[in-house]
Design a protein around this motif. Structure first.
Motif, PDB file in Angstrom:
ATOM      1  N   MET A 105       9.391  -9.710 -15.142  1.00 29.22           N
ATOM      2  CA  MET A 105       8.852  -9.745 -16.380  1.00 29.22           C
ATOM      3  C   MET A 105       8.613 -11.083 -16.912  1.00 29.22           C
ATOM      4  O   MET A 105       9.360 -12.070 -16.766  1.00 29.22           O
ATOM      5  N   ASN A 161       6.308 -13.308 -20.324  1.00 27.47           N
ATOM      6  CA  ASN A 161       5.246 -13.201 -21.598  1.00 27.47           C
ATOM      7  C   ASN A 161       4.114 -13.531 -21.171  1.00 27.47           C
ATOM      8  O   ASN A 161       3.705 -14.211 -20.450  1.00 27.47           O
ATOM      9  N   HIS A 221       5.274  -8.368 -20.836  1.00 28.55           N
ATOM     10  CA  HIS A 221       5.994  -7.887 -22.102  1.00 28.55           C
ATOM     11  C   HIS A 221       5.571  -8.999 -23.189  1.00 28.55           C
ATOM     12  O   HIS A 221       5.537 -10.118 -22.974  1.00 28.55           O
ATOM     13  N   ILE A 237      12.494 -10.217 -23.734  1.00 27.76           N
ATOM     14  CA  ILE A 237      12.542  -9.885 -22.213  1.00 27.76           C
ATOM     15  C   ILE A 237      13.911 -10.011 -21.851  1.00 27.76           C
ATOM     16  O   ILE A 237      14.521  -9.358 -21.152  1.00 27.76           O
TER      17      ILE A 237
END
Length: 265
Positions: A152, A154, A175, A181
């Motif tokens: 994951m 940003n 995300h 996160i």
């Protein structure tokens, strides 16, 4: 030995991104002083460098550094929220949205080509966060770059870029909010967060469910600096002078220690 090599690479990088101004400007500092406020762009999503609380207040290593720069100018610092996807556009906006940007901004050749960046004030490098129970699974990028591993990141920043360039087999999940996160990793929504050595220790210290098994062996070596428009060479010089002064008098080291960050100067 590894720490010494890391420090050497950081210092080598520092001299590789020094901007030689084509045309000196002496107007920006005067403008700020006359205004009485230093406008500072920051994302507010990067603990412990820059974080915006729900009441609008900001805290962090970069926030305190910005306040020190403002004091050097004899003005107050006011913080303007930006984002990683819009950071470059916001810095280059006309009329200007803020005077400089601070908080987790890596010095890169691409940024130095179109904007000004100060000398480095914080060593940095890409690493990971994972669940503490999964620490034994991840020893290298190869361990992460597997289809069953959910990574994951940003959007719009160097974390996403690093993931896309280096993890061609792992499942990459985007995300929007960087600050959310770590908790999502801890809760099992993904397995690994691509992050940086400036950010990872904070989450390990504040959430026992998380670990940073590769913290002392970052995938990359870089520095974080202050970002601003070209044509503001007078402000750049003032910022660099302040960073150098803080390195010399020990105040930058003390700020690193306050936030649990690696000091490499």
């Amino acid at each position: 030995m590894k720490k010494a090599l890391f420090i050497f690479l950081v210092l080598l990088f520092a001299v590789s991104c020094r901007h030689v101004p084509e045309q000196q400007s002496q107007d920006k500092v005067t403008e700020i002083v006359e205004r009485g406020t230093l406008l500072v762009g920051t994302t507010g999503d990067y603990r412990p460098l820059s974080f915006r609380e729900s009441d609008g207040t900001y805290w962090g290593f970069g926030i305190e550094l910005a306040q020190e720069i403002a004091r050097e100018l004899g003005v107050e610092a006011a913080f303007v929220q930006t984002s990683w996807p819009t950071l470059t556009a916001d810095v280059l906006a006309e009329p200007q949205i803020f005077d400089l940007a601070i908080g987790g901004i890596t010095i890169t050749d691409a940024r130095c080509e179109i904007m000004l960046m100060s000398e480095g004030y914080l060593a940095n490098g890409k690493t990971i966060l994972c669940r503490a129970s999964d620490t034994s699974l991840f020893h290298s990028l190869a361990d992460i770059d597997k289809p069953e591993v959910r990574v994951m990141v940003n959007p719009g920043g160097l974390n996403e870029q690093f993931a896309n360039e280096n993890l061609t087999h792992a499942t990459i999940i985007i995300h929007e909010k960087n600050e959310e996160i770590p908790a999502l990793i801890a809760e099992g929504e993904a397995d690994v967060m691509i992050t940086e050595i400036a950010e990872a220790p904070y989450y390990v210290q504040t959430d026992s469910r998380l670990a940073a098994p590769l913290l002392n062996e970052p995938f990359t070596h870089s520095e974080i600096g202050v970002l601003m428009q070209k044509g503001q060479e007078d402000l750049l010089q003032l910022v660099n002078n302040k960073i150098q002064k803080m390195k010399a008098d020990g105040s930058l080291r003390r700020l690193h220690e306050k936030y649990g960050l690696i000091y490499a100067y």
